[in-house]
Design a protein around this motif. Structure first.
Motif, PDB file in Angstrom:
ATOM      1  N   CYS A 157       0.850  -1.189   0.000  1.00 15.30           N
ATOM      2  CA  CYS A 157       0.000   0.000   0.000  1.00 15.30           C
ATOM      3  C   CYS A 157       0.885   1.238   0.000  1.00 15.30           C
ATOM      4  N   HIS A 209      -3.366   4.823  -1.080  1.00 14.42           N
ATOM      5  CA  HIS A 209      -4.347   3.959  -0.429  1.00 14.42           C
ATOM      6  C   HIS A 209      -4.821   4.560   0.903  1.00 14.42           C
ATOM      7  N   LEU A 257      -7.804   1.055   0.562  1.00 15.41           N
ATOM      8  CA  LEU A 257      -7.087   0.052   1.349  1.00 15.41           C
ATOM      9  C   LEU A 257      -7.968  -1.166   1.578  1.00 15.41           C
TER      10      LEU A 257
END
Length: 314
Positions: free
Chosen positions: A290, A294, A301
């Protein structure tokens, strides 16, 4: 020098000499954009100011304001965090924060925000000749404020990770002010803090995982890569789902502090080989990364986690 690296030279003119030739020259230069006025009678070259990071700009503001602080004042709150090189979310304040144990109430001037409150001798330290609150007191002050869990966690995790303080010391500082506003939130944030997070990005990710209702991950899990080699760590490990989650910050590839003598291209290759070796582990079924993108929207996410088989209950 109050920072780990030299700061630009401050030029000061005494307040009594505000009509002097030098003061007039500096005011005109500031109006023309060649110099920047930090506080009345305190100037720095505009190009040198522009070259500083936001944190180091605030450190320079602290240096500029020192002549306006009293003998019992201690630099505190976000200003102390700047001196301690602690990362924070959002902007650094445009005034210097100090705690004044003799103040009758909160006060503000053009240069300072003065916080009222008791300040014991063991809650004050010295950094290159500057009086400031200890890391434990600084952490407690910020945790007691109105800052979000994400903001407080970034500060607490960093101070714990660098072993500048402990949870016990921060808790002791909170216990000294049982009637202070924000106690419940501060204690929840302290319980959540974890010094194993070694970057602001990891701390932010941890908060968002908590808010999404993801399983509590194992932090800094190590994998044996064969031939006696061990991976230093992975940021997050979800054992039930066999998923590795890494926070990928840009600085890993761009800043020499993190990549050492390697070029960005060499870092990319090294990371790819490392990821391949971790993916080959028998209990690893997914490896995802991530980024700050994100973290900017919880839905991003959540989608990344669910694609890797990690459930989110919220």
């Amino acid at each position: 020098m109050i920072d780990d690296e030299p700061l630009p030279l401050l030029v000061r003119v005494p307040s009594l000499g505000s009509d002097s030739r030098e003061a007039t020259r500096l005011r005109r230069a500031a109006s023309a954009g060649r110099w920047r006025r930090l506080h009345p009678g305190s100037y720095v070259r505009a190009d040198e100011w522009d070259a500083l990071t936001p944190r180091r700009r605030h450190v320079l503001m602290v240096e500029s304001a020192l002549g306006r602080t009293g003998a019992r004042h201690a630099v505190s709150h976000l200003s102390a965090a700047a001196l301690l090189r602690t990362p924070v979310l959002g902007d650094w304040p445009d005034r210097v924060h100090v705690t004044d144990p003799d103040a009758l109430g909160p006060q503000s001037t053009v240069a300072l925000v003065k916080h009222q409150g008791p300040l014991e001798d063991d809650e004050v330290s010295s950094l290159r000749g500057v009086r400031l609150t200890t890391p434990a007191r600084t952490a407690a002050d910020l945790a007691l404020g109105t800052r979000s869990l994400e903001e407080v966690t970034v500060v607490l995790d960093d101070l714990l990770h660098r072993e500048l303080t402990t949870k016990e010391a921060v808790l002791a500082s909170l216990d000294r002010r049982p009637r202070a506003r924000g106690q419940a939130g501060a204690r929840r944030a302290l319980a959540f803090a974890d010094g194993r997070s070694d970057s602001a990005g990891e701390s932010r990710t941890r908060v968002l995982l908590h808010r999404l209702g993801a399983p509590v991950p194992v932090l800094q899990r190590r994998f044996e890569l064969g031939r006696g080699r061990w991976d230093p760590h992975v940021d997050f490990w979800f054992p039930d789902q066999g998923c590795v989650l890494e926070f990928d910050g840009v600085s890993k590839y761009t800043q020499s502090r993190w990549r050492g003598s390697l070029t960005p291209e060499q870092v990319v290759v090294k990371e790819k080989l490392r990821e391949d070796a971790i993916r080959r582990q028998a209990d690893v079924r997914a490896f995802v990364r991530c980024t700050a993108w994100h973290l900017g929207d919880p839905r991003r996410l959540r989608s990344l986690l669910e694609s890797a088989g990690v459930p989110c209950s919220r």
